[in-house]
Design an enzyme around this catalytic site. Structure first.
Site, PDB file in Angstrom:
ATOM      1  N   HIS A   1       0.838  -1.191   0.000  1.00 36.35           N
ATOM      2  CA  HIS A   1       0.000   0.000   0.000  1.00 36.35           C
ATOM      3  C   HIS A   1       0.879   1.250   0.000  1.00 36.35           C
ATOM      4  CE1 HIS A   1      -2.902   2.831   2.151  1.00 36.35           C
ATOM      5  NE2 HIS A   1      -3.544   2.474   1.051  1.00 36.35           N
TER       6      HIS A   1
ATOM      7  N   GLU B   1       1.525  -0.381  -5.148  1.00 34.01           N
ATOM      8  CA  GLU B   1       0.337   0.424  -5.432  1.00 34.01           C
ATOM      9  C   GLU B   1       0.671   1.913  -5.545  1.00 34.01           C
ATOM     10  OE1 GLU B   1      -3.842   1.952  -3.490  1.00 34.01           O
ATOM     11  OE2 GLU B   1      -1.919   1.960  -2.433  1.00 34.01           O
TER      12      GLU B   1
ATOM     13  N   ASP C   1      -0.934   5.592  -6.273  1.00 30.04           N
ATOM     14  CA  ASP C   1      -2.131   6.415  -6.456  1.00 30.04           C
ATOM     15  C   ASP C   1      -1.797   7.502  -7.470  1.00 30.04           C
ATOM     16  OD1 ASP C   1      -3.468   4.967  -4.497  1.00 30.04           O
ATOM     17  OD2 ASP C   1      -3.032   6.406  -2.908  1.00 30.04           O
TER      18      ASP C   1
ATOM     19  N   HIS D   1      -1.021  10.315  -2.827  1.00 33.30           N
ATOM     20  CA  HIS D   1      -2.287   9.809  -2.306  1.00 33.30           C
ATOM     21  C   HIS D   1      -3.427  10.758  -2.647  1.00 33.30           C
ATOM     22  CE1 HIS D   1      -5.311   7.994   0.131  1.00 33.30           C
ATOM     23  NE2 HIS D   1      -5.320   8.945   1.027  1.00 33.30           N
TER      24      HIS D   1
ATOM     25  N   GLU E   1      -4.245   3.293  -8.680  1.00 35.28           N
ATOM     26  CA  GLU E   1      -5.571   3.812  -8.350  1.00 35.28           C
ATOM     27  C   GLU E   1      -5.754   5.172  -9.000  1.00 35.28           C
ATOM     28  OE1 GLU E   1      -8.338   5.460  -4.661  1.00 35.28           O
ATOM     29  OE2 GLU E   1      -6.544   4.285  -4.194  1.00 35.28           O
TER      30      GLU E   1
END
Length: 339
Positions: A26, A53, A55, A68, A162
């Site tokens: 994460h 991951e 963002d 983020h 994401e």
């Protein structure tokens, strides 16, 4: 507590027959390095993460960068740059007024003058020693890192991007979809079995992507609220058998908050079985080691920043049959899954 221990015992008994879930780092190994930095991703790979991951938000000149949020005062030293003082502003993002500095008001060259800092500085005080060392990476740099480490280690290292606030970014002329898919295609990602999942809390963004790519898509959901682009729809409504069937029409899986998968006592909520029945994978977020982020049954002592029974929490989540899990501590999560 008894239910949590029971869940862990079931996992121990059945572990040989149950495939381990994939470990998704994460924001990288964000428990040990400032999040969304190349150092965090590199350490996550060293710690055995299957996927990293990033963002994704966009710059003024249309470059996908990794943060983020598009508001960057909490993760960079932008407030210490007097040359950017006039850029501080208030914007409405997904219906909420937010004040600060935003990536879409900076070119990539300008963002390169900033340095990352620890977002959870009051909790992860050790990470403050890395403040000021790392730049904001581009999405392309994260992919290049994964490819380089694949060549070095001989193992697959997946990318799990994401799209952050895609409706908002589209509204200001900076849509995610085209640059995201172009960058993935540039590096050879496009088939359903490629090591890529694209995730979003929004619905329209995923449906649009479904019409443009065969890469796997994940509908993110939370225990509260609903999709920012779907007024009047709650995430809870999407998790009913009928709702899950509808999600399966455009996505390959769901990414629920882990409190939707297990209760405060560690007991299985039944969501994983329901999602599997609809043909969906399940990748819950986000397992963190500190007491303040753990369910009550897995907390130890009174210090919210101290590590609790992280191993027990990971095993309780894994016992529900999840296909993957997000963690700020991919190395500890990997170790928790060992017999």
């Amino acid at each position: 507590m008894i239910k949590a221990l029971f869940a862990a015992a079931i996992l121990a008994l059945s572990g040989a027959a149950m495939a381990d879930p994939i470990i998704i780092a994460h924001r990288g190994d964000s428990g040990e390095r400032p999040e969304h930095t190349l150092a965090s991703y590199d350490r996550a790979i060293d710690q055995g993460a299957d996927f990293i991951e990033p963002d994704l938000v966009l710059t003024k000149d249309g470059v996908l960068v990794v943060r983020h949020e598009n508001e960057i005062s909490g993760t960079t030293d932008v407030a210490e740059h007097p040359e950017f003082a006039s850029r501080r502003t208030t914007k409405t993002i997904d219906g909420e007024a937010t004040t600060g500095w935003f990536t879409e008001d900076f070119t990539l060259a300008e963002l390169r003058t900033l340095r990352a800092k620890e977002r959870l500085a009051q909790v992860r005080t050790a990470n403050k020693r890395f403040d000021g060392l790392y730049q904001i990476p581009t999405f392309e740099e994260v992919i290049k890192l994964a490819k380089a480490r694949e060549a070095e280690t001989g193992r697959r290292i997946g990318i799990y991007p994401e799209t952050k606030h895609p409706t908002y970014f589209a509204s200001i002329g900076l849509p995610h979809e085209a640059p995201l898919l172009a960058m993935l295609e540039k590096y050879g990602y496009g088939a359903p079995d490629d090591p890529v999942f694209i995730q979003s809390f929004e619905v329209g963004n995923l449906k649009l992507l479904r019409g443009k790519t065969r890469l796997r898509l994940i509908q993110l959901v939370a225990s509260q609220g609903g999709p920012p682009d779907m007024a009047g729809i709650a995430y809870a409504d999407m998790m009913t058998p009928e709702g899950l069937k509808a999600v399966a029409g455009y996505a390959d899986g769901i990414g629920p908050s882990f409190d939707m998968v297990i209760g405060p006592d560690g007991a299985d909520s039944g969501l994983v079985a329901s999602a599997h029945a609809a043909g969906l994978q399940v990748h819950p977020w986000t397992l963190r080691a500190e007491n303040m982020f753990l369910p009550k049954a897995f907390q130890k002592g009174d210090d919210p920043a101290a590590h609790g029974d992280f191993t027990g929490a990971v095993r309780a989540v894994a016992a529900t049959g999840v296909d993957g899990l997000f963690s700020d501590f991919p190395g500890l999560a990997r170790a928790a899954l060992q017999p």
